[in-house]
Structures are given as C-alpha cells and as structure tokens.
Design an enzyme around this catalytic site. Structure first.
Site, short mmCIF file in Angstrom:
data_model
loop_
_atom_site.label_atom_id
_atom_site.label_comp_id
_atom_site.label_asym_id
_atom_site.label_seq_id
_atom_site.Cartn_x
_atom_site.Cartn_y
_atom_site.Cartn_z
N HIS A 37 0.79 -1.29 0.02
CA HIS A 37 -0.10 -0.23 -0.01
C HIS A 37 0.86 1.19 -0.08
CE1 HIS A 37 -2.99 2.86 0.98
NE2 HIS A 37 -2.36 2.98 2.33
N HIS A 63 3.60 6.97 5.45
CA HIS A 63 2.24 7.75 6.20
C HIS A 63 1.45 7.17 7.19
CE1 HIS A 63 0.14 5.42 2.88
NE2 HIS A 63 -0.95 5.49 3.71
N ASP A 64 1.62 5.70 7.25
CA ASP A 64 0.65 4.88 8.20
C ASP A 64 1.74 4.49 9.44
OD1 ASP A 64 -1.72 4.87 7.06
OD2 ASP A 64 -1.26 3.45 5.78
N GLU A 67 0.85 5.63 13.04
CA GLU A 67 -0.52 4.80 13.43
C GLU A 67 -0.75 3.56 13.43
OE1 GLU A 67 -4.65 5.50 10.82
OE2 GLU A 67 -3.54 7.09 10.95
N ASP A 68 0.00 2.79 12.71
CA ASP A 68 -0.23 1.15 12.48
C ASP A 68 1.34 0.43 12.81
OD1 ASP A 68 -2.56 1.73 11.51
OD2 ASP A 68 -1.88 1.50 9.36
N ASP A 124 -3.27 8.12 -1.20
CA ASP A 124 -3.73 7.10 -0.17
C ASP A 124 -5.23 6.79 -0.58
OD1 ASP A 124 -3.75 5.55 2.12
OD2 ASP A 124 -4.57 7.40 3.43
#
Length: 185
Positions: A37, A63-64, A67-68, A124
């Site tokens: 992704h 970008h994630d 958060e992840d 995204d």
C-alpha cells in the site's frame, strides 16, 4: 521522475523502513502484504501527480507508520528529517480514540492539511478505493468510503488536479459498484 534534490539512498531507506515496520501486516484480503500500500501510494504520487519532492515521497511511504506500526515522530525525524516527520504526523490519526471517532476527526482536519499532505492523502485514498474496487473490504466499508471520499475530495480541492480527477473517476466506479450491490437485493 526528475532527479532534482533527490537522494535515492534516503528514499530507498524509506522503502526498506516501511517494509520492515509493516512486516506481518496484510491488507483487507488477509493475503496482500500491507507494505504494498505505501509503495503504491508513492507511485500514484510519482506517476499521476508527477511528484518530485523527495520529502513528500518519503512521507507517502511512511504515512501509516506512526498509526499502525508503533514508530514515533522523533524516530522518523531522526531517520528522515523533521519535514518528513511533520508530513507523516499531519496524516496520522490518534489510535487512542475509537475507530468511528478517529474517522470523524480525520474528516474534520482534512481541510487544514498542508497542500503536500493533501496530495499524499489523495493518493492514499485512491489506492484504498482501488482496493475496494478489486473486491477487498466489506459492503459496509465500500458505502462508507464512497461517502468519505466525496467529502475528502471537497476538502482537498485544488491540491492536485490529476490526483483529484483519478480519485473522482475511482469514486464514480465505487458508487456504481455500490448501486449494483443494492440493486440485487
């Protein structure tokens, strides 16, 4: 892609870092490695938006991460610079909140994102919608994404016409898919 101010070693490091941090995670189909992704998001920026800003491309790859994948702003800043970390931070939702509240907060803050963060967000969302169009995700998620994507396009209007056009086209296909799903009922 142009080579203006582009440090391929730092970019390559961002690719490797994203892959390592997302190791073992999968997309909604429970088969596709999650790291696919962020790489696709970066490629949408390069291919559709003709993005050459290395910090934007590195932030797209990461970008994630906060958060992840349990990375911190400070760690990203130490590896990739404050600008990349700031972009990633702009795109990060607060995981301490329930999912519905996180989504609501994200939709509220879209209009306040920097133009560079908006470009990443458009890429995204394009990748996420393309996954839904390929059959990933639930019917409920497809319906929610159609509504959110329309609002996202309004909030990010003017950030990148080619990405906005690609996302608008994907949204129309998603709406058609959703309509066909409900027509069968």
């Amino acid at each position: 892609m142009g080579s203006r101010n582009f440090d391929s070693e730092r970019y390559a490091h961002a690719v490797v870092y994203a892959c390592r941090k997302h190791h073992g995670h999968t997309r909604d189909d429970n088969k596709t490695p999650y790291a696919v992704h962020p790489v696709r998001v970066c490629e949408h920026l390069r291919r559709i938006a003709d993005e050459e800003d290395e910090n934007v491309l590195c932030a797209a790859l990461l970008h994630d991460i906060i958060e992840d994948a349990a990375a911190t702003f400070d760690h990203i800043a130490s590896l990739f610079g404050d600008d990349v970390a700031t972009l990633v931070s702009e795109l990060t939702n607060d995981n301490r909140m329930p999912k519905a509240r996180r989504r609501s907060e994200m939709m509220e803050k879209l209009a306040r994102l920097s133009p560079r963060a908006k470009r990443i967000k458009l890429a995204d969302r394009l990748d996420n919608v393309q996954d839904l169009l390929s059959g990933m995700g639930t019917a409920e998620k497809r319906v929610r994404y159609a509504d959110e994507t329309a609002r996202l396009l309004t909030a990010c209007s003017g950030a990148c016409k080619p990405l906005e056009e690609a996302l608008t086209e994907a949204l129309e296909r998603l709406r058609q898919m959703n309509a066909q799903m409900f027509d069968r009922s």
